[in-house]
Scaffold this motif. Structure first.
Motif, PDB file in Angstrom:
ATOM      1  N   GLU A 292      50.593  56.122  55.276  1.00  0.00           N
ATOM      2  CA  GLU A 292      50.592  54.887  54.609  1.00  0.00           C
ATOM      3  C   GLU A 292      51.952  54.369  54.102  1.00  0.00           C
ATOM      4  O   GLU A 292      52.352  53.505  54.043  1.00  0.00           O
TER       5      GLU A 292
ATOM      6  N   MET B 220      44.107  41.155  52.790  1.00  0.00           N
ATOM      7  CA  MET B 220      44.304  42.215  51.875  1.00  0.00           C
ATOM      8  C   MET B 220      42.790  42.664  51.627  1.00  0.00           C
ATOM      9  O   MET B 220      42.657  43.847  51.492  1.00  0.00           O
ATOM     10  N   TRP B 221      41.829  42.008  51.524  1.00  0.00           N
ATOM     11  CA  TRP B 221      40.479  42.626  51.338  1.00  0.00           C
ATOM     12  C   TRP B 221      40.008  43.369  52.261  1.00  0.00           C
ATOM     13  O   TRP B 221      39.413  44.279  52.191  1.00  0.00           O
TER      14      TRP B 221
ATOM     15  N   GLY C 190      41.910  46.525  52.350  1.00  0.00           N
ATOM     16  CA  GLY C 190      41.824  47.499  51.223  1.00  0.00           C
ATOM     17  C   GLY C 190      40.550  48.381  51.583  1.00  0.00           C
ATOM     18  O   GLY C 190      40.176  49.428  50.914  1.00  0.00           O
TER      19      GLY C 190
ATOM     20  N   GLU D 169      48.258  52.072  46.026  1.00  0.00           N
ATOM     21  CA  GLU D 169      49.220  51.004  46.209  1.00  0.00           C
ATOM     22  C   GLU D 169      48.891  49.933  47.312  1.00  0.00           C
ATOM     23  O   GLU D 169      48.381  50.531  48.467  1.00  0.00           O
ATOM     24  N   VAL D 170      49.193  48.798  47.093  1.00  0.00           N
ATOM     25  CA  VAL D 170      48.956  47.703  48.016  1.00  0.00           C
ATOM     26  C   VAL D 170      49.979  47.621  49.222  1.00  0.00           C
ATOM     27  O   VAL D 170      51.057  47.869  48.913  1.00  0.00           O
ATOM     28  N   VAL D 171      49.586  47.775  50.622  1.00  0.00           N
ATOM     29  CA  VAL D 171      50.507  47.749  51.735  1.00  0.00           C
ATOM     30  C   VAL D 171      51.256  46.692  51.516  1.00  0.00           C
ATOM     31  O   VAL D 171      50.830  45.338  51.284  1.00  0.00           O
ATOM     32  N   ARG D 172      52.592  46.566  51.736  1.00  0.00           N
ATOM     33  CA  ARG D 172      53.549  45.431  51.871  1.00  0.00           C
ATOM     34  C   ARG D 172      53.237  44.626  53.028  1.00  0.00           C
ATOM     35  O   ARG D 172      53.149  44.965  54.132  1.00  0.00           O
TER      36      ARG D 172
ATOM     37  N   TYR E  61      45.606  35.222  53.797  1.00  0.00           N
ATOM     38  CA  TYR E  61      46.302  36.252  52.981  1.00  0.00           C
ATOM     39  C   TYR E  61      45.230  37.120  52.131  1.00  0.00           C
ATOM     40  O   TYR E  61      45.507  38.406  52.111  1.00  0.00           O
TER      41      TYR E  61
ATOM     42  N   ASN F 226      42.748  53.672  52.400  1.00  0.00           N
ATOM     43  CA  ASN F 226      42.547  53.989  50.814  1.00  0.00           C
ATOM     44  C   ASN F 226      43.442  54.555  50.084  1.00  0.00           C
ATOM     45  O   ASN F 226      43.885  55.696  50.205  1.00  0.00           O
ATOM     46  N   THR F 227      44.390  53.625  49.729  1.00  0.00           N
ATOM     47  CA  THR F 227      45.602  54.163  49.025  1.00  0.00           C
ATOM     48  C   THR F 227      45.618  53.044  47.592  1.00  0.00           C
ATOM     49  O   THR F 227      45.069  52.066  47.517  1.00  0.00           O
TER      50      THR F 227
END
Length: 405
Positions: A79, A105-106, A109, A116-119, A101, A113-114
């Protein structure tokens, strides 16, 4: 059966990085078609060896198919390498973009399963004019962030390889404990096959015992299900016993050799130039008041043969003479202060400076200042900047000069 195709191109970018493009992700009815090989497993193999993984989504066609979900799950444990690009975002309105967007993101998500949000980089990553230019400044800023991220890859490549070495050493150590434990628990004569099945079924308990006994992080253990699958085909009686001297050598390497290598890597990184990927959209503007800039866009689509800047030059001249020119020219600092009023990113203004400073003396005369303002106007109207000045944009006073760019 796998098929690979390779293309070599005379591009400066490819001297610093190699780009691997995957086949298109299947969706809908196409997902039922067998590729003839384990697509996710192949991508997992590449993921272990690359520096950056970029997942591309189209803003107007957001769909995470079953195969795409399987691919993303195959990239688990990588990730930190993953980035997401929401492309063709100029084809929808700002309101629609916000919804897309949020939906992206939803959806991500639920798969990634991390904590931190992926850029996610939002934009329109091609050289054509934007269809809906409302979010132009956002797209340009996102584009520059993505380019900067890719530019950093060569600098961090050695560190990534060192981290991979550490990971493999820890995994080898853990597997040695697992293999020796399984061999020790096997009976010497009778019931070998039934005991093997029992040990494989209870492999999770073996993991837990080794973790506590040797103070090993759970993240250093191999995937449980995959390990169980591989053990089914093995003869446990042929496993080697634990060799303490080899383990001591691994521990010494992790504690001492790695520290020395890390220091050497840091020294090499410090000696490397800040801009390590060059050419194309990564070409930096090293001189001028705006520092680094990027981009070699498409032509701006103006067809007039005369110097089109001349129409608005009287207006630009009024501004020019308020900047207190010396010997008919203004300094970079004075020009920068005026150009920043456009609110364009420094990277864009850096390229405008590079184009407008026709004679490359670090100063702007009235013609060059007018040209800079014209290019700012062109950019604000949503057009792309030219890669080099076409004839009709070169000031008449500069035409025919060997300094033309």
């Amino acid at each position: 059966m796998l098929r690979f195709m390779c293309a070599q191109m005379p591009n400066a970018v490819l001297e610093s990085i190699s780009i691997i493009d995957t086949p298109g992700i299947l969706s809908g009815e196409k997902q039922r078609i067998s590729r003839g090989y384990d697509f996710a497993a192949v991508l997992e193999w590449f993921a272990e060896r690359v520096d950056r993984i970029i997942l591309l989504f189209d803003a107007h066609k957001l769909d995470i198919s079953d195969e795409f979900s399987e691919v993303i799950r195959a990239l688990k444990n990588h990730e930190d390498k993953m980035r997401v690009v929401l492309n063709k975002a100029d084809q929808i309105s700002t309101q629609q973009l916000m919804r897309v967007y949020g939906a992206l993101m939803w959806s991500l998500g639920k798969i990634i399963n991390t904590p931190e949000v992926v850029r996610v980089y939002i934009g329109s990553f091609w050289a054509q004019p934007l269809l809906v230019p409302d979010n132009r400044k956002l797209f340009e800023a996102e584009e520059q962030d993505l380019f900067l991220d890719i530019q950093s890859l060569p600098r961090n490549a050695a560190l990534r390889k060192l981290n991979d070495l550490i990971k493999r050493a820890r995994l080898a150590k853990v597997q040695a404990y697992i293999i020796s434990s399984l061999k020790k628990d096997m009976p010497s004569v009778f019931g070998k096959e039934s005991k093997k099945k029992e040990l494989i079924a209870n492999l999770g308990e073996t993991y837990h015992r080794i973790e506590k006994e040797h103070q090993i992080s759970p993240g250093d253990f191999p995937n449980l299900a995959k390990m169980q699958e591989l053990l089914n085909a093995q003869d446990f009686t042929k496993f080697a016993a634990l060799k303490p001297k080899l383990l001591e050598a691994v521990e010494d390497m992790l504690a001492n050799d790695i520290a020395r290598l890390m220091a050497m890597v840091r020294q090499e990184e410090a000696a490397m130039p800040s801009q390590t990927v060059k050419g194309g959209a990564f070409e930096g503007v090293m001189t001028g008041p705006f520092g680094h800039g990027y981009g070699e866009g498409a032509s701006e689509g103006i067809d007039e043969l005369e110097w089109v800047v001349g129409r608005d030059k009287p207006t630009y001249d009024e501004i020019f003479y308020t900047l207190s020119p010396i010997n008919g020219k203004v300094s970079g600092a004075a020009a920068k202060k005026e150009m920043l009023k456009s609110k364009l990113p420094n990277t864009v203004l850096g390229k405008i400076w590079k184009l407008a400073d026709v004679d490359k003396d670090g100063l702007l005369d009235d013609d060059e200042f007018a040209l800079a303002n014209h290019l700012i106007k062109v950019k604000l109207e949503g057009h792309e900047l030219p890669a080099a000045l076409p004839e009709h944009l070169i000031p008449p006073s500069k035409r025919g000069s060997s300094l033309e760019a």
